[in-house]
Design an enzyme around this catalytic site. Structure first.
Site, PDB file in Angstrom:
ATOM      1  N   LYS A  54       1.063  -1.540   0.005  1.00  0.00           N
ATOM      2  CA  LYS A  54       0.180   0.185   0.039  1.00  0.00           C
ATOM      3  C   LYS A  54       0.794   1.265   0.054  1.00  0.00           C
ATOM      4  O   LYS A  54       0.416   2.470  -0.128  1.00  0.00           O
ATOM      5  CB  LYS A  54      -1.443  -0.337   1.277  1.00  0.00           C
ATOM      6  CG  LYS A  54      -1.782  -0.698   0.673  1.00  0.00           C
ATOM      7  CD  LYS A  54      -2.875  -1.541   2.346  1.00  0.00           C
ATOM      8  CE  LYS A  54      -3.954  -2.246   2.208  1.00  0.00           C
ATOM      9  NZ  LYS A  54      -4.152  -2.871   3.254  1.00  0.00           N
ATOM     10  N   GLN A  98      -5.230  -1.408   9.604  1.00  0.00           N
ATOM     11  CA  GLN A  98      -4.590  -2.955   9.099  1.00  0.00           C
ATOM     12  C   GLN A  98      -5.110  -4.219  10.091  1.00  0.00           C
ATOM     13  O   GLN A  98      -4.749  -4.456  10.727  1.00  0.00           O
ATOM     14  CB  GLN A  98      -3.152  -3.510   8.717  1.00  0.00           C
ATOM     15  CG  GLN A  98      -2.642  -4.810   7.839  1.00  0.00           C
ATOM     16  CD  GLN A  98      -3.546  -4.666   7.075  1.00  0.00           C
ATOM     17  OE1 GLN A  98      -3.248  -3.646   5.525  1.00  0.00           O
ATOM     18  NE2 GLN A  98      -4.278  -6.158   5.878  1.00  0.00           N
ATOM     19  N   ASP A 121     -10.920   2.909   3.917  1.00  0.00           N
ATOM     20  CA  ASP A 121     -11.310   1.525   3.419  1.00  0.00           C
ATOM     21  C   ASP A 121     -12.752   1.413   3.915  1.00  0.00           C
ATOM     22  O   ASP A 121     -12.511  -0.237   3.665  1.00  0.00           O
ATOM     23  CB  ASP A 121      -9.956   1.197   4.626  1.00  0.00           C
ATOM     24  CG  ASP A 121     -10.164  -0.013   4.098  1.00  0.00           C
ATOM     25  OD1 ASP A 121     -10.249  -0.579   3.237  1.00  0.00           O
ATOM     26  OD2 ASP A 121      -9.827  -1.197   4.552  1.00  0.00           O
TER      27      ASP A 121
END
Ligand code: NAP
Length: 297
Positions: A54, A98, A121
């Protein structure tokens, strides 16, 4: 029938070109780059690899990444503080925590803390809730499901009216992809580990999205001839023929599926490139949205 094997890279590349233009426009207008804040807790090698990928993708896209790398034994408060500081930082527009977090941490509490407007996200319950409600629009969509939908669109698949079967009901893939398919007017069936007679659902499915995390689990003979398959599964298996000693395979047994289906995504290289690209796209959208809001305030 020989199936089309779908490579996600050229589709993602098209999105990335537009993304680069949008990121440059932001930087020229505001004098600094769009920013993605990442929280990584612990030393899980797969999570570390995803975060590295990322960060590299951010650099290429003209996005600055701000990483909070915390040790595995971090307290709930330390992880929450990392999210709060990203929420408060005006140079950070998108935030990614994450997953999975180490087991001692309250994941729901951490995700709920992410500023709704920086939730690139789409992990915040409000964004997911809006996705589930008819006539409501979330600010951001979960990246892997949104990427899968773009693949279907690029292939020209008629989603409206299609029978779609989603295998898996996780918060990050199965559940939201089912909602997006429903929003696109497919008739959606969600199957999971307690589903009885999975094959009876698959035999009528025009579209199958497999997200169960079981290597080569779905046999081609279970699928409807001509079905379009999005294989989200990314499973590491031993491969003595490769230099590394392992490889990644999907949830669908490719060899037996190829003579049956009309199209199937590659693993790796199908849905994966779309996931990262969608995160970048939504970060740049967030940057424009937040900067305009500040201007108009
Ligand atoms: P997850 O949280 O483990 O969820 C797996 C889901 O599959 C659960 O809902 C489970 O049912 C269901 N399931 C398990 N075995 C099943 C079976 N035999 N038949 C039917 N359903 C079954 O996994 P996830 O995070 O959604 O990830 C799924 C896969 O996608 C993994 O391989 C992951 O690596 C991959 N992935 C790829 C990307 C990408 O960008 N390419 C992104 C995210 C995930 P229950 O709910 O009943 O337990």
């Amino acid at each position: 029938m020989t199936a089309q094997i779908i490579d996600g890279n050229p589709i993602a590349e098209k999105l990335r070109k537009r993304l680069a233009t949008d990121a440059t426009a932001f930087t020229e207008k505001y004098g600094y780059k769009p920013g993605l804040g990442v929280v990584l807790v612990g030393d899980d090698p797969a999570s570390q690899m995803y975060v590295r990928m990322k960060r590299n993708a951010c650099e290429k896209a003209g996005i600055t990444s701000y990483a909070h790398i915390l040790p595995a034994d971090s307290t709930q408060e330390q992880v929450e503080d990392a999210v709060r500081s990203l929420n408060e930082d005006p140079k950070v527009h998108g935030i990614l925590v994450q997953l999975p977090l180490p087991k001692h941490l309250d994941e729901e509490k951490v995700l709920s803390l992410i500023s709704f407007e920086k939730d690139a996200d789409a992990a915040h319950p409000t964004n997911i809730g809006l996705l589930a409600m008819k006539g409501r629009e979330p600010l951001y969509k979960p990246c892997t499901p949104a990427g899968a939908m773009i693949i279907l669109q690029e292939l020209g698949v008629q989603v409206a009216g299609a029978n779609a079967v989603v295998l898996g009901r996780s918060n990050i893939v199965g559940m939201p992809v089912a909602l997006l398919l429903m929003e696109a007017n497919a008739t959606v069936t969600i199957c999971h580990s307690r589903t009885k007679d999975l094959q009876s659902y698959l035999k009528d499915a025009d579209i199958v999205v497999a997200a169960i995390g079981r290597p080569n689990y779905l046999h081609g003979s279970w699928l409807k001839p001509g079905a379009v398959v999005i294989d989200v599964g990314t499973n590491k298996v031993d491969d003595p023929t490769s230099e590394k000693g392992y490889k990644y395979v999907g949830d669908v047994d490719l060899e037996s599926a190829l003579p049956v289906v009309s199209a199937i995504t590659k693993v790796p290289g199908g849905v994966g490139p779309m996931t990262i690209t969608m995160l970048m796209v939504q970060t740049v959208q967030a940057a424009h949205r937040l900067a305009e809001k500040t201007e108009n305030a």
